[in-house]
Design an enzyme around this catalytic site. Sequence first.
Site, PDB file in Angstrom:
ATOM      1  N   CYS A 130       4.657 -16.932   8.281  1.00  0.00           N
ATOM      2  CA  CYS A 130       5.988 -16.374   8.552  1.00  0.00           C
ATOM      3  C   CYS A 130       5.957 -14.858   8.387  1.00  0.00           C
ATOM      4  O   CYS A 130       6.067 -14.348   7.272  1.00  0.00           O
ATOM      5  CB  CYS A 130       7.017 -17.009   7.617  1.00  0.00           C
ATOM      6  SG  CYS A 130       8.681 -16.389   7.865  1.00  0.00           S
ATOM      7  N   CYS A 133       9.075 -13.340   6.865  1.00  0.00           N
ATOM      8  CA  CYS A 133       9.212 -13.576   5.418  1.00  0.00           C
ATOM      9  C   CYS A 133       8.320 -12.626   4.632  1.00  0.00           C
ATOM     10  O   CYS A 133       8.726 -12.067   3.622  1.00  0.00           O
ATOM     11  CB  CYS A 133       8.798 -14.995   5.030  1.00  0.00           C
ATOM     12  SG  CYS A 133       9.688 -16.283   5.876  1.00  0.00           S
ATOM     13  N   ASP A 134       7.077 -12.507   5.072  1.00  0.00           N
ATOM     14  CA  ASP A 134       6.055 -11.931   4.206  1.00  0.00           C
ATOM     15  C   ASP A 134       5.540 -10.566   4.667  1.00  0.00           C
ATOM     16  O   ASP A 134       4.760  -9.934   3.967  1.00  0.00           O
ATOM     17  CB  ASP A 134       4.868 -12.901   4.099  1.00  0.00           C
ATOM     18  CG  ASP A 134       5.318 -14.265   3.585  1.00  0.00           C
ATOM     19  OD1 ASP A 134       6.329 -14.314   2.857  1.00  0.00           O
ATOM     20  OD2 ASP A 134       4.680 -15.268   3.935  1.00  0.00           O
TER      21      ASP A 134
END
Lengths: 296, 97
Positions: A130, A133-134
């Site tokens: 992701c 996300c990261d």
Amino acid sequence: MYDVIIIGAGPAGLTASIYLRRNKKKVLLIDALGYGGQIINTKRIDNYPATPGIDGFTFATNIYNQAKDLGAEFAMETVTNIINKDDYKEVITKDNTYKAKTIIIATGAKNRHLNLPNEKDLIGKGLSFCATCDGNFYKDMDVAVVGGGRVAIDDAIYLSNICNKVYLIHRNDTLKADKEEIDTLRSKDNVEIILNSNIKELIANNNLEAIKLDNNKELKVNGLFIAIGQVPNNDIFKDLIDLDEYGYIKSDENCTTNIKGIFVAGDTRTKELRQLVTATSDGAIAATKCINYLNN
Amino acid sequence: MIKEIENNNFNEVRESKGYAFVDFNATWCGPCRMLSPIMEEIAKSNTVYAVDVDLNDELATEFNVNAIPCVILFKDGKEYKRSVGLKTKEELEGMID
């Protein structure tokens, strides 16, 4: 006894529940991971009509609230089996057994892994599925994205705005995305596209430090974002439901399966185009087929 | 109930006895937001803390968190096990022996 149990609360399952509740059917959605499915990982949706730029979490929450307000019930449980009885079906979860006249399977798909030996250990230690996300954890660092589809290309574009350098690694010579996205990718000075290459080794010392390609070239990267598509999630159904050679449920645009009263919707069935709009479309079709079945 | 880590109250976790779940998350992360009702369920029978990595980047660095959602299970104030990504209640509670 429910009229319909929907297994999987992604866009396909949630949309089916809306159609079913508008026909006053008693509906239970079951999903162990909450609602939304894969779309919650998407930062920006630009290919769904009427909602340009919406983020995946808001999109999923909107459908979920719509379904809830119409009276769909929801259980956060893991389904372990389904049983086809003479005049009803059973859905077994870790804690309960639910009965329903019909079932819609909308279990979607999960991320495909590279299947390298130390891959699982490195998730969260340099490996990610992701980018939105990261990505921020890799600010000003060098990273790689593996994959050649729209998700991989979107991830590479997103990361190019955060990271120092982004390698996009793809196994053949064709990137599959809209021309606009590919043009944006190619305009980024800090993105290097490496085609016809596979990753053969993840080099790590606690955290990922480098990746080795099949030509033995080593790329020093702190992060590797894996975007090589999905695999279906249908093992628990395989004794009852016909699957194709890739594990998808055999079906067509009618969303029926080999078992009467069990329907299928979304990414988990055989189909050519797996998109948000085809998932919600399947939800509507499966629900309508279900309603016809229940009313006869 | 989930306790939010703020104003350097992480010592509560370091000094805790038994098991405590710490959920590293961020407001802009979809899977993290989806995990929060699952953590609420877990909090009914366990001690659960939440760390917003944007507000507590020193903790994310200290615990080498570079992917979220990341749930670290502490045992007697020390990291015991961790889980990365959106997981079910059973998977997360399964980290407890």
